[in-house]
Scaffold this motif. Structure first.
Motif, mmCIF file in Angstrom:
data_model
loop_
_atom_site.group_PDB
_atom_site.id
_atom_site.type_symbol
_atom_site.label_atom_id
_atom_site.label_comp_id
_atom_site.label_asym_id
_atom_site.label_seq_id
_atom_site.Cartn_x
_atom_site.Cartn_y
_atom_site.Cartn_z
ATOM 1 N N UNK A 62 0.853 -1.189 0.000
ATOM 2 C CA UNK A 62 0.000 0.000 0.000
ATOM 3 C C UNK A 62 0.886 1.235 0.000
ATOM 4 N N UNK A 63 0.671 2.085 -0.976
ATOM 5 C CA UNK A 63 1.465 3.301 -1.123
ATOM 6 C C UNK A 63 0.528 4.502 -1.042
ATOM 7 N N UNK A 64 0.865 5.465 -0.189
ATOM 8 C CA UNK A 64 0.020 6.654 -0.068
ATOM 9 C C UNK A 64 0.830 7.878 0.321
ATOM 10 N N UNK A 233 9.644 8.570 -2.922
ATOM 11 C CA UNK A 233 8.775 9.530 -2.226
ATOM 12 C C UNK A 233 9.587 10.502 -1.370
ATOM 13 N N UNK A 234 10.674 9.997 -0.796
ATOM 14 C CA UNK A 234 11.523 10.864 0.016
ATOM 15 C C UNK A 234 12.122 11.993 -0.814
ATOM 16 N N UNK A 235 12.409 11.701 -2.101
ATOM 17 C CA UNK A 235 12.946 12.733 -2.984
ATOM 18 C C UNK A 235 11.899 13.735 -3.445
ATOM 19 N N UNK A 243 3.900 10.585 3.955
ATOM 20 C CA UNK A 243 3.724 9.445 3.050
ATOM 21 C C UNK A 243 3.975 8.153 3.829
ATOM 22 N N UNK A 244 3.457 7.063 3.327
ATOM 23 C CA UNK A 244 3.748 5.763 3.925
ATOM 24 C C UNK A 244 3.731 4.680 2.855
#
Length: 389
Positions: A62-64, A233-235, A243-244
């Motif tokens: 799961x990406x959000x 996502x960190x970039x 985000x998770x």
């Protein structure tokens, strides 16, 4: 003394003192029964948990993200798709409860906006018809695939394929039906309608997608994909709390470890009654030795070695334990069936490994606690034993 002869004498001793033998076995019966029952229930709990995770889908990520100052709908989707070595498919995880209508019937299911990889990512199987295709998404075709709950509420025994239903006032053609995925108590998995993701703005007024479901190829590639998506996502987002990225595989491992630990603790607590049963066996064997002192003296006087005396009483103690263990299995099976039926609405019986292990442990317990009385009997002097009346 041969084993068969010793075993025959042990059975004769048990049947000659039925009530005393039963009371001696009682601790073993209760101990084995309680261990088997509690371990079976814990295994049933673990099985149920794994079944629920299986319905969600294994190797599912799961990406959000929740930073409303950036829109990563296209970039995030393209990046996840680019991980071809790790990923089998990606689909938006956008859903909303919308009012649906078929003739005079109304229902408010969860409407998912997905693509041609939705079935793979969320582990749905088709029962009839077809699923959403790439062409449907690209051409914004008003078709839908429904879950079994929608089938029951709207169509009953009627074939839904080709029928028209209205979602928020827009007419959609049913092209597919998913197989039932859940039991009667957890039916939300089947209370769904899938429509092409390109129709999200038509039905909700927004095309923004901030959640995706990624299907990894295996548990190993799941970890690799999570690391790469987190780096991406960190970039893009400076605040790591915005985000998770997580997988149900991590929860499965944690739940499995926790259930295993609880099973050991519960089994250990129940196993205390086995120790009590073992002490009972030691007590009754000491009584048996004192009652049969003259018999022991005669056998030793005619040349019976110490090991023959020890083996005789050890076999008798092991036989009592084994009989108690066998009755305990029956009690454990009954307890497991009743408790599992009450808790899970399904009957779970103990695995053969658990049952065999409980019986072997009870036999070992009988041998352990029977050794002291047997050793005591073997150390008797024939003259002193024969003098006993």
């Amino acid at each position: 003394m041969k084993f068969i002869q010793a075993f025959s004498m042990a059975l004769k001793s048990i049947f000659n003192n039925k009530m005393r033998s039963f009371l001696t076995m009682l601790g073993i019966i209760i101990g084995v029964g309680s261990v088997i029952t509690l371990v079976s229930v814990m295994q049933g709990t673990q099985r149920k948990v794994l079944e629920e995770y299986a319905k969600m889908g294994t190797n599912r990520i799961n990406v959000g993200y929740y930073d409303w100052n950036v829109d990563l709908t296209d970039d995030l989707y393209k990046y996840c798709i680019s991980l071809k070595d790790e990923v089998l498919g990606v689909t938006p995880n956008t859903q909303q409860d919308l009012r649906c209508r078929y003739r005079t019937k109304n229902w408010t299911p969860t409407v998912y906006f997905g693509n041609d990889k939705f079935d793979v990512c969320l582990s749905y199987e088709l029962d009839k018809g077809r699923t959403v295709s790439y062409s449907d998404v690209r051409n914004r075709v008003k078709i839908c695939v429904i879950g079994s709950t929608i089938q029951k509420e709207f169509f009953g025994l009627e074939n839904p394929i080709g029928k028209k239903i209205k979602i928020s006032g827009h007419e959609f053609t049913v092209v597919g039906l998913y197989k039932e995925k859940s039991d009667s108590q957890q039916w939300s998995y089947d209370d769904i309608i899938l429509v092409p993701q390109s129709l999200q703005r038509t039905l909700t007024g927004s095309r923004r997608v901030n959640q995706f479901i990624v299907k990894a190829a295996s548990s190993e590639t799941t970890k690799s994909a999570i690391q790469k998506i987190e780096t991406f996502l960190k970039g893009k987002i400076s605040d790591e709390w915005s985000y998770n990225v997580y997988s149900a595989n991590e929860w499965i491992e944690q739940d499995t470890q926790m259930t295993t630990m609880l099973t050991l603790v519960v089994g250990g607590i129940a196993g205390i009654s086995l120790l009590v049963g073992g002490i009972g066996i030691m007590n009754i064997m000491l009584v048996s030795v004192s009652e049969r002192t003259r018999e022991i003296g005669i056998r030793m006087a005619i040349g019976a070695p110490r090991r023959a005396i020890i083996s005789q009483f050890l076999i008798e103690a092991a036989t009592i334990s084994a009989c108690g263990g066998a009755l305990g299995i029956g009690l454990g099976c009954l307890g497991s069936a009743l408790l599992s039926a009450a808790i899970f609405q399904e009957i779970y019986l103990p695995s053969p490994v658990v049952a065999a292990g409980a019986v072997l442990f009870s036999v070992a317990l009988g041998v352990f606690f029977g050794f002291y009385p047997a050793n005591k009997a073997s150390k008797m002097q024939p003259v002193d034993a024969l003098r006993n009346q």
